[in-house]
Design a protein around this motif. Structure first.
Motif, PDB file in Angstrom:
ATOM      1  N   GLY A 157       0.779  -1.405   0.080  1.00  0.00           N
ATOM      2  CA  GLY A 157      -0.078   0.040   0.139  1.00  0.00           C
ATOM      3  C   GLY A 157       0.897   1.288   0.003  1.00  0.00           C
ATOM      4  N   LEU A 158       1.822   1.242  -0.755  1.00  0.00           N
ATOM      5  CA  LEU A 158       2.783   2.401  -0.891  1.00  0.00           C
ATOM      6  C   LEU A 158       2.070   3.580  -1.623  1.00  0.00           C
ATOM      7  N   PHE A 159       2.561   4.622  -1.348  1.00  0.00           N
ATOM      8  CA  PHE A 159       1.797   5.831  -1.958  1.00  0.00           C
ATOM      9  C   PHE A 159       2.610   5.901  -3.393  1.00  0.00           C
ATOM     10  N   PRO A 160       1.950   5.529  -4.553  1.00  0.00           N
ATOM     11  CA  PRO A 160       2.559   5.361  -5.725  1.00  0.00           C
ATOM     12  C   PRO A 160       3.057   6.892  -6.271  1.00  0.00           C
ATOM     13  N   HIS A 161       2.545   8.103  -5.821  1.00  0.00           N
ATOM     14  CA  HIS A 161       2.943   9.146  -6.269  1.00  0.00           C
ATOM     15  C   HIS A 161       4.023   9.826  -5.398  1.00  0.00           C
ATOM     16  N   ARG A 162       4.687   9.006  -4.347  1.00  0.00           N
ATOM     17  CA  ARG A 162       5.638   9.665  -3.726  1.00  0.00           C
ATOM     18  C   ARG A 162       6.989   8.536  -3.879  1.00  0.00           C
ATOM     19  N   THR A 163       8.123   9.020  -3.558  1.00  0.00           N
ATOM     20  CA  THR A 163       9.286   8.564  -3.756  1.00  0.00           C
ATOM     21  C   THR A 163       9.356   7.613  -2.357  1.00  0.00           C
ATOM     22  N   ILE A 164      10.312   6.558  -2.577  1.00  0.00           N
ATOM     23  CA  ILE A 164      10.370   5.596  -1.518  1.00  0.00           C
ATOM     24  C   ILE A 164      10.847   6.334  -0.048  1.00  0.00           C
ATOM     25  N   LEU A 165      11.645   7.230  -0.225  1.00  0.00           N
ATOM     26  CA  LEU A 165      12.184   8.023   0.925  1.00  0.00           C
ATOM     27  C   LEU A 165      10.897   8.949   1.697  1.00  0.00           C
ATOM     28  N   ALA A 166      10.104   9.611   0.470  1.00  0.00           N
ATOM     29  CA  ALA A 166       8.914  10.163   1.002  1.00  0.00           C
ATOM     30  C   ALA A 166       7.862   9.434   1.811  1.00  0.00           C
ATOM     31  N   ASN A 167       7.811   8.203   1.023  1.00  0.00           N
ATOM     32  CA  ASN A 167       6.993   7.137   1.699  1.00  0.00           C
ATOM     33  C   ASN A 167       7.165   6.969   3.118  1.00  0.00           C
ATOM     34  N   ILE A 168       8.494   6.404   3.415  1.00  0.00           N
ATOM     35  CA  ILE A 168       9.008   6.193   4.620  1.00  0.00           C
ATOM     36  C   ILE A 168       8.800   7.208   5.690  1.00  0.00           C
ATOM     37  N   ALA A 169       8.898   8.305   5.109  1.00  0.00           N
ATOM     38  CA  ALA A 169       9.029   9.744   6.033  1.00  0.00           C
ATOM     39  C   ALA A 169       7.484  10.171   6.389  1.00  0.00           C
ATOM     40  N   THR A 170       6.480   9.577   5.884  1.00  0.00           N
ATOM     41  CA  THR A 170       5.217   9.923   5.995  1.00  0.00           C
ATOM     42  C   THR A 170       4.763  10.098   7.270  1.00  0.00           C
TER      43      THR A 170
ATOM     44  N   ARG B 277      15.937  10.067   8.959  1.00  0.00           N
ATOM     45  CA  ARG B 277      15.525   8.799   9.736  1.00  0.00           C
ATOM     46  C   ARG B 277      15.174   7.701   8.683  1.00  0.00           C
ATOM     47  N   ALA B 278      14.486   8.271   7.586  1.00  0.00           N
ATOM     48  CA  ALA B 278      14.064   7.404   6.726  1.00  0.00           C
ATOM     49  C   ALA B 278      15.194   6.673   6.011  1.00  0.00           C
ATOM     50  N   SER B 279      16.479   7.389   5.700  1.00  0.00           N
ATOM     51  CA  SER B 279      17.545   6.725   5.157  1.00  0.00           C
ATOM     52  C   SER B 279      17.904   5.694   6.185  1.00  0.00           C
ATOM     53  N   GLU B 280      18.088   5.803   7.473  1.00  0.00           N
ATOM     54  CA  GLU B 280      18.313   4.872   8.250  1.00  0.00           C
ATOM     55  C   GLU B 280      17.661   3.530   8.172  1.00  0.00           C
ATOM     56  N   LEU B 281      16.145   3.823   8.011  1.00  0.00           N
ATOM     57  CA  LEU B 281      15.587   2.690   8.126  1.00  0.00           C
ATOM     58  C   LEU B 281      15.474   1.775   6.772  1.00  0.00           C
ATOM     59  N   MET B 282      15.898   2.526   5.685  1.00  0.00           N
ATOM     60  CA  MET B 282      16.144   1.913   4.358  1.00  0.00           C
ATOM     61  C   MET B 282      17.296   0.758   4.691  1.00  0.00           C
ATOM     62  N   GLU B 283      18.364   1.304   5.293  1.00  0.00           N
ATOM     63  CA  GLU B 283      19.159   0.218   5.908  1.00  0.00           C
ATOM     64  C   GLU B 283      18.941  -1.094   6.475  1.00  0.00           C
ATOM     65  N   ARG B 284      18.181  -0.443   7.533  1.00  0.00           N
ATOM     66  CA  ARG B 284      17.596  -1.271   8.602  1.00  0.00           C
ATOM     67  C   ARG B 284      16.968  -2.600   7.998  1.00  0.00           C
ATOM     68  N   VAL B 285      16.061  -2.099   6.751  1.00  0.00           N
ATOM     69  CA  VAL B 285      15.184  -3.221   6.384  1.00  0.00           C
ATOM     70  C   VAL B 285      15.912  -3.789   5.157  1.00  0.00           C
ATOM     71  N   GLY B 286      17.088  -3.527   4.930  1.00  0.00           N
ATOM     72  CA  GLY B 286      18.120  -4.084   3.756  1.00  0.00           C
ATOM     73  C   GLY B 286      17.672  -3.537   2.406  1.00  0.00           C
ATOM     74  N   LEU B 287      17.299  -2.310   2.324  1.00  0.00           N
ATOM     75  CA  LEU B 287      17.247  -1.503   0.990  1.00  0.00           C
ATOM     76  C   LEU B 287      18.511  -0.805   0.593  1.00  0.00           C
ATOM     77  N   ASP B 288      18.714  -0.708  -0.516  1.00  0.00           N
ATOM     78  CA  ASP B 288      19.878   0.180  -1.177  1.00  0.00           C
ATOM     79  C   ASP B 288      19.799   1.461  -1.063  1.00  0.00           C
ATOM     80  N   SER B 289      20.474   2.202  -0.755  1.00  0.00           N
ATOM     81  CA  SER B 289      20.183   3.625  -0.722  1.00  0.00           C
ATOM     82  C   SER B 289      19.902   4.311  -2.050  1.00  0.00           C
TER      83      SER B 289
END
Lengths: 389, 255, 223
Positions: free
Chosen positions: A86-99, A114-126
């Motif tokens: 259920g990601l917001f299709p009109h927002r970037t990955i970073l913006a989605n996480i920062a919602t 914070r969003a960048s940290e979490l990307m790393e934590r869940v194993g997503l490439d920056s």
């Protein structure tokens, strides 16, 4: 702790989705709601963040009735992960996480950091930060979904069939990642699934619901497998209950022997000495102690190196002693052409081998021990106390 | 000058048709284009599905044709086809084609890939696959296009009256202006609208007959909605984000 | 003489480029009619379509209104309005043009809202977004491409249909077609027709640019 006190959800047309359900969901553990279609598991989950309001009964979060709390603040204090992310299709990955951090009034820089940290934590490439959801695979989208739910560091995480839409291999990986993250963060997670294997793999406690929204059993996975409450639960658990239950028995107590093991540089005499132990096969290891393969003693008359590594009998997949379960050990032995399982340490060096017979003994012993505890556990679970697996 | 009375159905003699006659002319001039447009767009849509590169240029050409005002189209054709029915029929055929082509192509392309794979596995060749699998599945989309094309065709015929009494019921408008009889304009507008709506209803009925596999009525829809409300995530995945937007270019109407 | 000769002769004749009947003035009138009709239609149809699509209610009533709007012949409506209200400003031409533009805007904005993927909306609510935030930060941005396509469709039709204004002695580029027809001057007819077609195509361009500016790359239809 989330206390669900005899909640019922009845729709205007008379359908009863949840019927007088009471559960105590312990803190810092994963509680799985599992059951067939129409058992009200999703409805129950959605009542916890007030996406659905119960017709009667109440839910307490840390002793406070959630109905008394402002709905949006309540939801912001709980991470929410759904099927297909259920990601917001009109927002970037970073913006989605920062919602949620942004909704909570964090400034842009802090929310993005914070969003960048979490990307790393869940194993997503920056490098994915500036992408849009449609550019990601289903598995990656689901990781973003988890990161988004964790963004404001909520104590509670509600997960509604989060991995149902991804393929089985990716699902396994994501389940492993969730367990890893949970080990680090210790959230109170309520997880809904219709997949009993997923429930057993992830749950510290499992609530099995039956069609019509009634609770069939609430127990730790091991207890569920060993003592299903009734025919419905037994049927829902499916075949192979006994073998699957072995997943909860550690291989730590398994008796290993080092007798039939020879190093690749062993001389003829050393081989003969080992063969005297009456083993039908000898395991040849390299000089570092890592397994190479099995051989019959008589083929090694010229020393352990007389058979080229490529011609040794395969040793199958070894299990990690102490870390893997008795189920893994049994699996190794059954799959091995020689009938023996190879145990290794965390660096892959052989620590010993075990025959099917030895594993069988260990299983019988473990069953006896567990049986003694089972009744205590069952009553503990019913009382809603924290149950360690 | 005008003959007879001043009622809604007292038609001036210069129309050379009775009311029923005007309806007949109107239907001829509007339905022949729909028929030809459908006959042309079906094979072209099949080609566009088979050869994907063909679709974008065709879409561009049709967008340009669609942008030409009908009145200019009519007036210009007089030079070639005179003030005849053909002059009205040609532009309306073009407009029908422009509405139907994307409707059919989108409809055909929306057939689930697993349905296609199944038909391939059963040994259908590409011709059979198009006419036996893709086209029937596209029927709802084709009818959506057909409805818009038909209603807009019926409404557009009236402009034919500007080029010398070739507008069917629209010819009443010219006489309304010429003889200052506004009741003729009312007759014209109401008749054309009723004709359009009647044909629309007819097409809806035809579609229902042709697609017995489609869930019908509000009962079915409500049931589905309730099932979804009770256990929303147990139903099939609704497709990833972004897949929701389906091109719906079917809103062309009169001009 | 072919069509392109007529058009180029018309467009290169310098006498067509100034005065009351010159191209700039007629173009200005034409754009004026079109823009006003489109704005009125959007003001009527957008809120209704968006709200009923958002709530999922009134879809059937909407379909009936849209079909009725399509079935009304623009030219007939124009003549009728001319009788009923005479030449009170632009009203007689506005009513048919608005009736023409309302159905596509109404239907697509309804569809756009109704077909928004429910998953992000559910996620947004579950994360604690209020109803207004869900509407403006999730549903509308996702529905925007389809909403714009309805507006574009309406714009093309309005620009091309505004030509009929000339039949009841109003202005616009339609004057060239109607006057040319009565004077048997095909150069003028072709020139006027081409200008209107170009203007309609320019609408396609305008909306393409608009989409680039206001629609997130994540939901653009070209993906």
């Amino acid at each position: 702790m989330i206390q669900i006190e005899s909640i019922t959800k009845r729709y205007a047309d008379g359908t009863v989705a949840v019927d007088d359900l009471s559960l105590e969901i312990p803190d810092s553990s994963i509680t799985v709601l599992v059951g067939p279609s129409g058992c009200g598991k999703t409805t129950t989950l959605r009542m916890i963040n007030r996406m659905v309001e119960p017709s009667s009964g109440r839910i307490l979060l840390d002793g406070q009735d959630i109905h008394q709390q402002p709905v949006n603040a309540l939801r912001r204090s709980m991470g929410y992960v759904i099927q297909n992310a259920g990601l917001f299709p009109h927002r970037t990955i970073l913006a989605n996480i920062a919602t949620v951090p942004r909704m909570l009034g964090w400034d842009k820089v802090r929310a993005r950091k914070r969003a960048s940290e979490l990307m790393e934590r869940v194993g997503l490439d920056s490098s994915l930060a500036k992408r849009y959801p449609y550019q990601l695979s289903g598995g990656q989208q689901q990781r973003v979904g988890v990161a988004r739910a964790l963004a404001a560091d909520p104590p509670v995480l509600l997960m509604d069939e989060p991995f149902s839409a991804v393929d089985p291999i990716v699902r396994k990986v994501l389940q492993g990642e969730l367990l890893r993250i949970q080990e680090e963060l210790g959230k109170t997670i309520v997880f809904v699934t219709h997949d009993i294997d997923e429930a057993i793999r992830l749950g510290d406690t499992i609530a099995v619901l039956r069609t019509g929204g009634k609770l069939a059993q609430f127990a730790a996975p091991d207890d569920l497998l060993s003592h299903p409450a009734d025919a419905f639960v037994e049927d829902f658990l499916g075949a192979g209950r006994g073998v699957r239950r072995l997943s909860f028995f550690t291989s730590a107590g398994l008796e290993l022997t080092t007798a039939p093991i020879v190093a690749a540089d062993a001389t003829d005499a050393q081989v003969a000495e080992r063969a005297a132990a009456d083993a039908p096969y000898l395991l040849v290891t390299d000089t570092d102690g890592k397994p190479l393969g099995w051989a019959e003693p008589k083929s090694l008359t010229g020393g352990a190196s007389s058979v080229p590594a490529a011609e040794l009998i395969s040793y199958g997949r070894p299990f990690e002693s102490g870390r893997d379960s008795l189920r893994d050990a049994l699996d190794c032995a059954v799959l091995s052409p020689t009938g023996w399982a190879v145990a290794v340490d965390d660096t892959g060096r052989v620590v010993g081998v075990a025959s099917q017979l030895t594993i069988g003994d260990a299983i019988r012993r473990a069953h006896a021990e567990k049986g003694a505890e089972a009744s205590d556990r069952a009553s503990a679970a019913a009382a809603g106390l924290k149950v360690a697996p | 000058m005008s003959s007879g009375g001043n009622g809604y159905f007292d038609l001036p003699s210069d129309l050379q048709h009775s009311y029923a006659g005007l309806i007949e002319v109107h239907l001829t001039e509007s339905l022949i284009p729909v028929g030809i447009g459908l006959a042309v767009s079906l094979p072209l849509a099949a080609l566009c599905v088979r050869f994907r590169w063909l679709y974008p240029p065709l879409l561009w050409v049709s967008t340009i044709l669609y942008a030409i005002p009908s009145i200019a189209f009519f007036v210009f054709l007089i030079d070639y086809t005179g003030a005849s029915q053909t002059t009205v029929i040609i532009p309306l055929t073009v407009y029908t084609f422009v509405i139907l082509l994307p409707a059919i192509v989108d409809g055909v392309r929306s057939v689930p890939p697993e349905t296609l794979a199944a038909s391939e596995a059963m040994g259908f060749n590409s011709f059979q696959r198009f006419y036996l699998v893709q086209l029937p599945n596209a029927v709802p989309a084709i009818f959506a296009g057909l409805r818009v094309a038909t209603v807009s065709s019926i409404s557009l015929v009236s402009i034919g009256s500007i080029i010398g009494n070739q507008g069917g019921l629209g010819n009443l408008l010219g006489d309304a202006l010429a003889y200052h009889r506004y009741n003729l304009a009312v007759t014209s507008v109401v008749s054309i609208a009723v004709l359009g709506i009647a044909l629309d209803v007819l097409l809806i009925g035809l579609r229902t007959l042709l697609t017995p596999w489609m869930p019908r009525g509000r009962g079915a829809a409500r049931k589905a909605a309730i099932a979804a409300a009770v256990e929303p995530t147990d139903s099939a995945a609704p497709g990833g984000p972004g897949s929701g937007a389906k091109p719906a270019e079917l809103e062309g109407a009169g001009r | 003489m072919n069509l392109f000769h007529y058009i180029s002769d018309f467009l290169t004749d310098s006498s067509h480029w100034h005065g009351y009947d010159g191209i700039p003035h007629r173009l200005d009138q034409h754009l004026g009619y079109s823009f006003e009709a489109l704005a009125i239609a959007a003001a009527i149809a957008l809120p209704i379509g968006l709200v009923s699509g958002h709530t999922g209610r009134g879809g059937n009533a909407l379909a009936v209104v849209a079909t009725a709007g399509r079935a009304l012949p623009s030219y007939g409506l124009l003549v009728l309005m001319f009788f009923w209200i005479g030449r009170i400003g632009l009203l007689p031409v506005m009513i048919p043009l608005v009736a023409l533009a309302v159905p596509p805007i109404l239907v697509t904005s309804y569809e756009a809202m109704r077909t928004v993927d429910p998953a992000p909306v559910d996620a947004a609510r579950g994360m604690g977004m209020g109803p207004a935030a869900v509407l403006f930060q999730v549903e509308l941005p996702v529905a925007l491409p389809l909403i714009l396509s309805g507006m574009r469709s309406a714009a093309i039709q309005v620009v091309s249909t505004a030509a009929i204004a000339a039949t009841v002695s109003l202005g616009g580029l339609g004057r060239y077609i109607v006057d040319g027809y009565y004077q048997r001057n095909y150069e003028t007819v072709a020139g006027g027709g081409a200008l209107i077609a170009l203007l309609a195509l320019a609408m396609v361009g305008v909306f393409w640019i608009l989409e680039r500016v206001v629609v997130s790359p994540g939901v653009r239809r070209s993906n």
